[in-house]
Write an enzyme that holds these catalytic residues in place. Structure first.
Site, PDB file in Angstrom:
ATOM      1  N   LYS A  86       0.982  -1.167   0.106  1.00 17.43           N
ATOM      2  CA  LYS A  86       0.021  -0.001  -0.089  1.00 17.43           C
ATOM      3  C   LYS A  86       0.905   1.358   0.025  1.00 17.43           C
ATOM      4  O   LYS A  86       1.754   1.293   0.741  1.00 17.43           O
ATOM      5  CB  LYS A  86      -0.830  -0.048   1.222  1.00 17.43           C
ATOM      6  N   LEU A 343     -10.120  -2.604  20.240  1.00 18.30           N
ATOM      7  CA  LEU A 343     -11.294  -1.958  20.105  1.00 18.30           C
ATOM      8  C   LEU A 343     -12.020  -1.807  21.552  1.00 18.30           C
ATOM      9  O   LEU A 343     -12.867  -0.861  21.526  1.00 18.30           O
ATOM     10  CB  LEU A 343     -12.391  -2.773  18.930  1.00 18.30           C
TER      11      LEU A 343
HETATM   12  C1  LIG Z   1     -15.565  -1.605   9.982  1.00 18.24           C
HETATM   13  C2  LIG Z   1     -14.212  -1.482  10.732  1.00 18.24           C
HETATM   14  C3  LIG Z   1     -13.229  -1.587   9.568  1.00 18.24           C
HETATM   15  C4  LIG Z   1     -11.818  -1.503   9.938  1.00 18.24           C
HETATM   16  N1  LIG Z   1     -10.869  -1.230   9.171  1.00 18.24           N
HETATM   17  C5  LIG Z   1      -9.512  -1.079   9.707  1.00 18.24           C
HETATM   18  C6  LIG Z   1      -8.439  -0.958   8.771  1.00 18.24           C
HETATM   19  O1  LIG Z   1      -8.669  -1.119   7.412  1.00 18.24           O
HETATM   20  N2  LIG Z   1      -7.156  -0.811   9.324  1.00 18.24           N
HETATM   21  C7  LIG Z   1      -6.748  -0.960  10.636  1.00 18.24           C
HETATM   22  O2  LIG Z   1      -5.866  -0.838  11.083  1.00 18.24           O
HETATM   23  N3  LIG Z   1      -7.865  -0.904  11.462  1.00 18.24           N
HETATM   24  C8  LIG Z   1      -9.301  -1.174  11.073  1.00 18.24           C
HETATM   25  N4  LIG Z   1     -10.218  -1.423  12.027  1.00 18.24           N
HETATM   26  C9  LIG Z   1      -9.887  -1.621  13.276  1.00 18.24           C
HETATM   27  C10 LIG Z   1      -9.447  -3.079  13.696  1.00 18.24           C
HETATM   28  O3  LIG Z   1     -10.292  -4.074  12.705  1.00 18.24           O
HETATM   29  C11 LIG Z   1      -9.241  -3.760  15.077  1.00 18.24           C
HETATM   30  O4  LIG Z   1      -8.419  -2.661  15.710  1.00 18.24           O
HETATM   31  C12 LIG Z   1      -8.635  -4.636  15.100  1.00 18.24           C
HETATM   32  O5  LIG Z   1      -9.244  -5.920  14.179  1.00 18.24           O
HETATM   33  C13 LIG Z   1      -8.596  -5.138  16.406  1.00 18.24           C
HETATM   34  O6  LIG Z   1      -9.829  -5.739  17.022  1.00 18.24           O
HETATM   35  P1  LIG Z   1      -9.923  -6.486  18.264  1.00 18.24           P
HETATM   36  O7  LIG Z   1      -8.891  -7.451  18.450  1.00 18.24           O
HETATM   37  O8  LIG Z   1      -9.810  -5.397  19.345  1.00 18.24           O
HETATM   38  O9  LIG Z   1     -11.461  -6.772  18.596  1.00 18.24           O
HETATM   39  P2  LIG Z   1     -12.136  -8.515  17.870  1.00 18.24           P
HETATM   40  O10 LIG Z   1     -11.651  -8.751  16.748  1.00 18.24           O
HETATM   41  O11 LIG Z   1     -13.720  -8.161  18.074  1.00 18.24           O
HETATM   42  O12 LIG Z   1     -11.675  -9.379  18.872  1.00 18.24           O
HETATM   43  C14 LIG Z   1     -12.236  -9.763  20.154  1.00 18.24           C
HETATM   44  C15 LIG Z   1     -11.836 -11.185  20.499  1.00 18.24           C
HETATM   45  O13 LIG Z   1     -12.303 -11.108  22.177  1.00 18.24           O
HETATM   46  C16 LIG Z   1     -12.990 -12.557  22.374  1.00 18.24           C
HETATM   47  N5  LIG Z   1     -13.810 -12.309  23.368  1.00 18.24           N
HETATM   48  C17 LIG Z   1     -14.909 -11.156  23.238  1.00 18.24           C
HETATM   49  N6  LIG Z   1     -15.692 -11.717  24.242  1.00 18.24           N
HETATM   50  C18 LIG Z   1     -15.141 -12.817  25.034  1.00 18.24           C
HETATM   51  C19 LIG Z   1     -15.333 -13.536  26.152  1.00 18.24           C
HETATM   52  N7  LIG Z   1     -16.606 -13.256  26.712  1.00 18.24           N
HETATM   53  N8  LIG Z   1     -14.544 -14.391  26.517  1.00 18.24           N
HETATM   54  C20 LIG Z   1     -13.744 -14.757  25.771  1.00 18.24           C
HETATM   55  N9  LIG Z   1     -13.331 -14.331  24.565  1.00 18.24           N
HETATM   56  C21 LIG Z   1     -13.943 -13.084  24.349  1.00 18.24           C
HETATM   57  C22 LIG Z   1     -13.223 -12.692  21.039  1.00 18.24           C
HETATM   58  O14 LIG Z   1     -13.735 -13.951  20.803  1.00 18.24           O
HETATM   59  C23 LIG Z   1     -12.291 -12.047  19.948  1.00 18.24           C
HETATM   60  O15 LIG Z   1     -11.319 -13.129  19.858  1.00 18.24           O
HETATM   61  C24 LIG Z   1     -11.732  -1.704  11.650  1.00 18.24           C
HETATM   62  C25 LIG Z   1     -12.553  -1.665  12.305  1.00 18.24           C
HETATM   63  C26 LIG Z   1     -13.889  -1.899  12.051  1.00 18.24           C
HETATM   64  C27 LIG Z   1     -15.077  -1.993  12.812  1.00 18.24           C
END
Ligand SMILES: Cc1cc2nc3c(=O)[nH]c(=O)nc-3n(C[C@H](O)[C@H](O)[C@H](O)COP(=O)(O)OP(=O)(O)OC[C@H]3O[C@@H](n4cnc5c(N)ncnc54)[C@H](O)[C@@H]3O)c2cc1C
Length: 508
Positions: A86, A343
């Site tokens: 990119k 997030l």
């Molecule tokens: C629409 C959208 C587009 C995006 N595009 C980009 C992009 O292009 N570039 C970029 O840098 N970022 C982007 N982001 C941000 C990026 O996707 C996130 O920062 C990244 O994926 C991190 O997500 P996470 O791991 O915090 O959450 P999640 O992927 O939601 O993971 C949460 C984890 O917690 C676990 N969990 C939840 N509750 C429990 C429980 N009770 N017990 C055990 N486990 C649990 C789930 O199983 C999962 O494994 C985007 C976000 C969104 C919403």
């Protein structure tokens, strides 16, 4: 007992990460690499019952530093994540329908006599002379032609300054990091956290309980549970600052599709504005990632799917993935012995791909302020202050895309034009519109090049330029700009197409 002995005895012995999305596995991989396998136990709990967001596929160049810290072989990483390269983001229809511009990674032109390049360009542009700013950016010119290569060791050539990031499959990326972490001693536990136990004495988290009754205790908890924010909000009730007054999109639907046959593999993300919200396009080796980010106030979920599928170039793959959020941030991302990363700490908006960078930045701050069991409040306050400042600058930069627009063809865009932005952003826009001046403040993430690309691209026009530009004669300025322009065009001619580059080095 000396302070250093006390600290040693007091060291963190166990870290529990809740959540196995990109945030959880980025954190686990960095901690396992930096702390090594002997410093403390690291356990990650993830639940198969709760899916990850499975988006987050476009990055910014800072991610290369993360890869370097992990010691990842870049070609292997691109191969295993179906990745591509990119060089920037193309914004279409943001200022007016039919308009477009590139926010490239890397400079426009080159500074002369300590004055930023764009002031010279501005002077000529104001007289209707010379090509658009974009033509002076190697990254923008190469991106539009579908070309890519890594920086070359060639002295002053712009080819030595190539700055790039990646697109990849988010699910494959998390898996890649999971294998990396587990190999380095991280214990992975499949299980759903159903309860969090908080100590009466000090309000610190003591342990989490899994659905099967197992109790998991730790000294430090990292909340990577995504929008659920299970520990930082569910257990600790930390509070949230809502930013939806200036960032109105609160939904997305993501749906990848097959690429068009024989299409050029363009090394940039696309963000195409709609009547309300915008659509992303992220080209990978095996598919194209698409998603529509929209405000629920103006667009229903059914309409969103229709709008997205109508604009998709190929057969959709899988079912639509709906995501919902409120833009904003946790009041403190480090509270007691819990740090929210990903997030769970908040979400600005996917525009400008800052999500994964913020995870990386949280990990870097955690390493710099790594606690012992005593948890010094000053460390925690410093972490929170730095996070707040960083996010507020990013927020301003993203809000700029919505605020600085001539679009008035829908209530959404009229609202955006009217919204009250922060004093700091307003001052930045005013300063630029006066004499084209741009400053990067407090080491903010987006530098002058980025602010320039977006302010110019969004149609802000300075009425003047830096007065010291007039030290050079007009003929001399024209001559220098022409030279820079031709060096860039000639340099891009020597670059391979991205597809050929990938075929040679990192084809999945
Ligand atoms: C629409 C959208 C587009 C995006 N595009 C980009 C992009 O292009 N570039 C970029 O840098 N970022 C982007 N982001 C941000 C990026 O996707 C996130 O920062 C990244 O994926 C991190 O997500 P996470 O791991 O915090 O959450 P999640 O992927 O939601 O993971 C949460 C984890 O917690 C676990 N969990 C939840 N509750 C429990 C429980 N009770 N017990 C055990 N486990 C649990 C789930 O199983 C999962 O494994 C985007 C976000 C969104 C919403």
């Amino acid at each position: 007992m000396s302070q250093s002995t006390a600290n040693r005895q007091n060291k963190i012995k166990k870290i529990v990460i809740v959540g196995g999305g990109t945030a959880g596995w980025m954190t686990a991989s960095a901690l396992s690499k930096i702390l090594g396998s002997n410093y403390c136990d690291i356990q990650l709990i993830e639940s198969d019952q709760i899916s990850t967001v499975s988006v987050g596929e476009a990055t910014i160049p800072q991610i290369s530093l993360f890869n370097k810290i992990l010691g990842i072989d870049e070609n292997d990483f691109v191969k295993k994540t179906q990745g591509s390269f990119k060089l920037g983001i193309e914004f279409i229809d943001w200022t007016k329908k039919g308009g477009g511009y590139m926010h490239p990674f890397g400079d426009h032109g080159t500074n002369m006599d300590a004055i930023q390049f764009h002031h010279y360009w501005l002077k000529m542009h104001q007289q209707g002379k010379g090509p658009d700013l974009e033509e002076y950016s190697l990254a923008a010119v190469a991106a539009r032609q579908g070309k890519f290569m890594r920086p070359q060791n060639r002295g002053n050539s712009p080819l030595s300054q190539i700055n790039y990031a990646f697109h990849f499959d988010a699910t494959l990326y998390a898996k890649y990091l999971r294998d990396f972490s587990v190999e380095r001693g991280v214990t992975r536990t499949e299980g759903k956290v159903v309860n969090v136990s908080v100590r009466d004495s000090d309000g610190f988290i003591d342990s989490v309980y899994l659905e099967n009754g197992e109790r998991v205790a730790a000294d430090l908890f990292i909340d990577c549970s995504g929008f659920k924010a299970l520990l930082i909000e569910g257990a600790l009730k930390t509070g949230f600052d809502d930013w939806s007054d200036v960032l109105p999109c609160d939904r997305a639907v993501a749906m990848p599709c097959m690429p068009k046959e024989a299409d050029v593999l363009h090394p940039y993300t696309q963000a195409k504005a709609q009547k309300a919200g915008w659509i992303w396009r992220i080209p990978l080796q095996h598919r194209v990632g698409n998603g529509y980010v929209y405000p629920s106030k103006f667009v229903s979920d059914e309409e969103a799917v229709k709008i997205l599928t109508e604009q998709m170039e190929g057969e959709p793959i899988g079912e639509p993935n709906f995501l919902r959020w409120t833009t904003g941030v946790r009041k403190k991302s480090w509270n007691k012995n819990c740090i929210a990363i990903g997030l769970s700490a908040g979400f600005v908006e996917p525009l400008e791909s800052t999500g994964l960078h913020l995870i990386q930045s949280s990990i870097a701050k955690l390493m710099a302020l790594f606690p012992h069991q005593g948890f010094d409040q000053i460390d925690i306050d410093t972490y929170n202050q730095q996070t707040k400042t960083e996010l507020e600058y990013i927020k301003d930069f993203i809000v700029l895309h919505y605020k600085a627009t001539d679009r008035d063809d829908s209530e959404f865009w009229r609202d955006c034009q009217q919204m009250k932005v922060s004093d700091r952003l307003q001052a930045k826009m005013d300063l630029y519109q006066k004499n084209g001046r741009i400053y990067r403040e407090d080491n903010e993430l987006f530098n002058e090049t980025s602010w320039l690309a977006v302010m110019h691209g969004q149609g802000l026009t300075p009425s003047g330029y830096h007065p010291l530009v007039d030290v050079l004669s007009e003929e001399e300025i024209e001559r220098r700009l022409q030279h820079i322009y031709s060096v860039i065009q000639k340099s891009v001619e020597t670059m391979p197409m991205q597809k050929d580059f990938i075929d040679k080095y990192c084809k999945a």
